[in-house]
Write a protein that holds these residues in place. Structure first.
Motif, PDB file in Angstrom:
ATOM      1  N   ARG A 143       0.816  -1.209   0.000  1.00  0.00           N
ATOM      2  CA  ARG A 143       0.000   0.000   0.000  1.00  0.00           C
ATOM      3  C   ARG A 143       0.853   1.263   0.000  1.00  0.00           C
ATOM      4  O   ARG A 143       0.637   2.176  -0.801  1.00  0.00           O
ATOM      5  CB  ARG A 143      -0.927   0.011   1.214  1.00  0.00           C
ATOM      6  N   ARG A 144       1.838   1.332   0.863  1.00  0.00           N
ATOM      7  CA  ARG A 144       2.625   2.563   0.963  1.00  0.00           C
ATOM      8  C   ARG A 144       3.483   2.779  -0.278  1.00  0.00           C
ATOM      9  O   ARG A 144       3.692   3.917  -0.706  1.00  0.00           O
ATOM     10  CB  ARG A 144       3.490   2.516   2.227  1.00  0.00           C
ATOM     11  N   LYS A 145       3.971   1.711  -0.858  1.00  0.00           N
ATOM     12  CA  LYS A 145       4.715   1.852  -2.101  1.00  0.00           C
ATOM     13  C   LYS A 145       3.805   2.398  -3.202  1.00  0.00           C
ATOM     14  O   LYS A 145       4.203   3.269  -3.993  1.00  0.00           O
ATOM     15  CB  LYS A 145       5.294   0.499  -2.511  1.00  0.00           C
ATOM     16  N   ALA A 146       2.570   1.883  -3.242  1.00  0.00           N
ATOM     17  CA  ALA A 146       1.605   2.375  -4.232  1.00  0.00           C
ATOM     18  C   ALA A 146       1.259   3.845  -3.973  1.00  0.00           C
ATOM     19  O   ALA A 146       1.080   4.623  -4.915  1.00  0.00           O
ATOM     20  CB  ALA A 146       0.340   1.519  -4.208  1.00  0.00           C
ATOM     21  N   GLU A 147       1.178   4.228  -2.707  1.00  0.00           N
ATOM     22  CA  GLU A 147       0.887   5.621  -2.383  1.00  0.00           C
ATOM     23  C   GLU A 147       2.020   6.537  -2.829  1.00  0.00           C
ATOM     24  O   GLU A 147       1.784   7.659  -3.291  1.00  0.00           O
ATOM     25  CB  GLU A 147       0.642   5.763  -0.878  1.00  0.00           C
ATOM     26  N   ARG A 148       3.272   6.074  -2.685  1.00  0.00           N
ATOM     27  CA  ARG A 148       4.399   6.880  -3.163  1.00  0.00           C
ATOM     28  C   ARG A 148       4.344   7.036  -4.678  1.00  0.00           C
ATOM     29  O   ARG A 148       4.574   8.113  -5.225  1.00  0.00           O
ATOM     30  CB  ARG A 148       5.728   6.235  -2.744  1.00  0.00           C
ATOM     31  N   ARG A 149       4.047   5.938  -5.362  1.00  0.00           N
ATOM     32  CA  ARG A 149       3.974   6.007  -6.823  1.00  0.00           C
ATOM     33  C   ARG A 149       2.753   6.814  -7.274  1.00  0.00           C
ATOM     34  O   ARG A 149       2.796   7.476  -8.331  1.00  0.00           O
ATOM     35  CB  ARG A 149       3.926   4.596  -7.398  1.00  0.00           C
ATOM     36  N   PHE A 150       1.674   6.767  -6.502  1.00  0.00           N
ATOM     37  CA  PHE A 150       0.505   7.593  -6.812  1.00  0.00           C
ATOM     38  C   PHE A 150       0.876   9.068  -6.733  1.00  0.00           C
ATOM     39  O   PHE A 150       0.521   9.864  -7.607  1.00  0.00           O
ATOM     40  CB  PHE A 150      -0.626   7.287  -5.822  1.00  0.00           C
ATOM     41  N   ALA A 151       1.615   9.446  -5.690  1.00  0.00           N
ATOM     42  CA  ALA A 151       2.035  10.844  -5.548  1.00  0.00           C
ATOM     43  C   ALA A 151       2.972  11.247  -6.678  1.00  0.00           C
ATOM     44  O   ALA A 151       2.894  12.372  -7.193  1.00  0.00           O
ATOM     45  CB  ALA A 151       2.708  11.052  -4.192  1.00  0.00           C
ATOM     46  N   ALA A 152       3.866  10.331  -7.084  1.00  0.00           N
ATOM     47  CA  ALA A 152       4.768  10.638  -8.199  1.00  0.00           C
ATOM     48  C   ALA A 152       3.983  10.809  -9.501  1.00  0.00           C
ATOM     49  O   ALA A 152       4.281  11.705 -10.301  1.00  0.00           O
ATOM     50  CB  ALA A 152       5.805   9.529  -8.344  1.00  0.00           C
ATOM     51  N   ALA A 153       2.980   9.954  -9.710  1.00  0.00           N
ATOM     52  CA  ALA A 153       2.141  10.092 -10.905  1.00  0.00           C
ATOM     53  C   ALA A 153       1.325  11.378 -10.853  1.00  0.00           C
ATOM     54  O   ALA A 153       1.048  11.992 -11.895  1.00  0.00           O
ATOM     55  CB  ALA A 153       1.212   8.884 -11.031  1.00  0.00           C
ATOM     56  N   ASP A 154       0.954  11.796  -9.654  1.00  0.00           N
ATOM     57  CA  ASP A 154       0.227  13.053  -9.507  1.00  0.00           C
ATOM     58  C   ASP A 154       1.098  14.227  -9.949  1.00  0.00           C
ATOM     59  O   ASP A 154       0.598  15.187 -10.547  1.00  0.00           O
ATOM     60  CB  ASP A 154      -0.190  13.231  -8.045  1.00  0.00           C
TER      61      ASP A 154
END
Length: 442
Positions: A143-154
């Motif tokens: 989950r946290r890895k996905a959240e980091r990548r979500f922020a990078a994609a943002d």
């Protein structure tokens, strides 16, 4: 902030409320907290730093593609000066959103660190207990890895939005500049035509006064002169209005001449900005779906409660959403968002390709129209010379000569419109490709 600093904040908070009376207890909490967290924190930092470094090493393909864009505007042209002025005064909401997205990504990049927070509770005996709670996630299904990548994609989405916004602003400014130039040339052409039409008017008036022609011929000439005067006046007003808007947009004044077309044909392979945006949004959606899927599944975390009387620790297995009969359906729904995102990218790519082909055909059509109008205008000038010679020989009437001249002027104006429409269509195509400004200057 160190553990001692955190504890000082806690001491100040409880002291203000009148609940803390034993400072040595607080010192004991600090000592135990440091002894408890030092080895674990170091171990987790080494793992987390490795993840952070790995994330930083993964260069964003979308951001690199944006930075690599180069403007196709000639460096020594007024077009480039207009674009530079727009970039210099290019404050926009998209820029603020990009800065916010970068801050969010920087915050999420540290989400692997343990969370530390004070806990103050009042017991049934009227005593106040102050403690520090340390929580560390050990396994969260990514989950946290996905959240980091979500922020990078943002950040990528915000960067594409900014590029689209700045290219649109440059396109608007250049369109205003070209509209002003078109108005200048059309007004100049109209004024020159009015001078010649008034000569025809004087001839007709003389013939009417001499009884050779009737008042109807004079009224026809006057009506055509009035129409031509209106065209010239409207063109001058359009030029003034466009320059006023351009001045408000760039804080500068640009007065120049038509500088020719721009070359977009050599950059057709560049991926359009709408497609880059769809790709970035799809990436963000997919990472968000991964994080949401992880929330549906149980994870493992370790927590410690540090108080003045001792330290307690625990391992917790929990799920944010909880497991139930609908969990499987929710997981399938989340998985389906990935397919939807990919379909949106394909749709955006198809739409961008259609738009590009339409603009390319429009450019080719306008170039043909410009060539045809130029050829017809040349033929009209030749015919006018012939009719003027025949008029002097008494073989043509003044109205016939005037009709040929009016058609010639109209064809010259059609050529002028086509000439400016070509470059505006080229700028529109360059805008969609993100080629009106250097990527590293946005």
């Amino acid at each position: 902030m160190t553990a001692r600093h955190i504890l000082l904040v806690l001491i100040a908070t409880t002291a203000l409320s009148g609940c803390l009376s034993d400072v040595p207890v607080a010192q004991e909490i600090s000592s135990k907290f440091q002894n408890l967290t030092a080895p674990k924190k170091n171990l987790k930092q080494s793992d987390g730093d490795a993840e952070a470094e790995e994330s930083q090493e993964e260069e964003s393909e979308i951001l690199q593609a944006l930075i690599a864009r180069r403007s196709i505007l000639p460096s020594d042209s007024t077009y480039k000066s207009v674009a530079d002025a727009v970039l210099a005064h290019g404050a926009s909401a998209a820029g603020a959103e990009l800065r916010s997205a970068k801050l969010r990504a920087a915050a999420e990049n540290k989400n692997w660190l343990p969370t530390i927070g004070p806990s103050i509770s009042l017991t049934s005996l009227g005593e106040t207990l102050a403690s520090l709670v340390v929580d560390q996630v050990l396994f969260d299904n990514g989950r946290r890895k996905a959240e980091r990548r979500f922020a990078a994609a943002d950040v990528e989405v915000a960067a594409v939005t900014l590029s689209e916004d700045m290219n649109e602003r440059v396109f608007t400014a250049l369109s205003l500049h070209l509209t002003a130039l078109r108005g200048d040339e059309k007004a100049k052409m109209g004024d020159a035509a009015l001078v010649r039409m008034r000569r025809f008017e004087r001839i007709v008036v003389g013939r009417v006064e001499g009884g050779v022609s009737n008042k109807g011929d004079q009224r026809i000439v006057e009506g055509r002169i009035e129409g031509l005067r209106s065209v010239a006046k409207n063109a001058a007003e359009s030029a003034a209005s466009s320059r006023s808007e351009l001045r408000a947009l760039t804080r500068q004044e640009f007065i120049g001449l038509y500088e020719g077309e721009i070359d977009v044909a050599g950059n057709r392979h560049v991926e359009p900005l709408p497609v880059l945006r769809a790709r970035a949004e799809a990436k963000r959606t997919i990472e968000g779906a991964k994080a949401e899927r992880a929330r549906q599944l149980p994870g493992l975390s370790a927590s410690a409660n540090v108080t003045g009387s001792g330290t307690t620790g625990s391992l917790d297995v929990s799920s944010e959403q909880g497991l139930g009969l609908g969990t499987a359906a929710r997981l399938k729904a989340i998985e389906s968002t990935k397919d939807t995102a990919e379909q949106q990218v394909a749709k955006s790519r198809q739409t961008a390709e259609r738009t590009q082909r339409r603009l390319e055909h429009r450019i080719a059509s306008l170039q043909r129209q410009e060539a045809d109008a130029e050829r017809l205008a040349g033929e009209g000038r030749d015919t006018l010379k012939l009719f003027e010679a025949q008029f002097k020989a008494g073989q043509r009437s003044v109205l016939e000569v005037m009709n040929v001249y009016e058609q010639t002027v109209q064809r010259e104006m059609d050529q002028l419109d086509a000439k400016f429409d070509v470059i505006i269509a080229q700028l529109e195509l360059a805008r969609d490709l993100g080629l009106l400004a250097d990527g590293d200057e946005i």
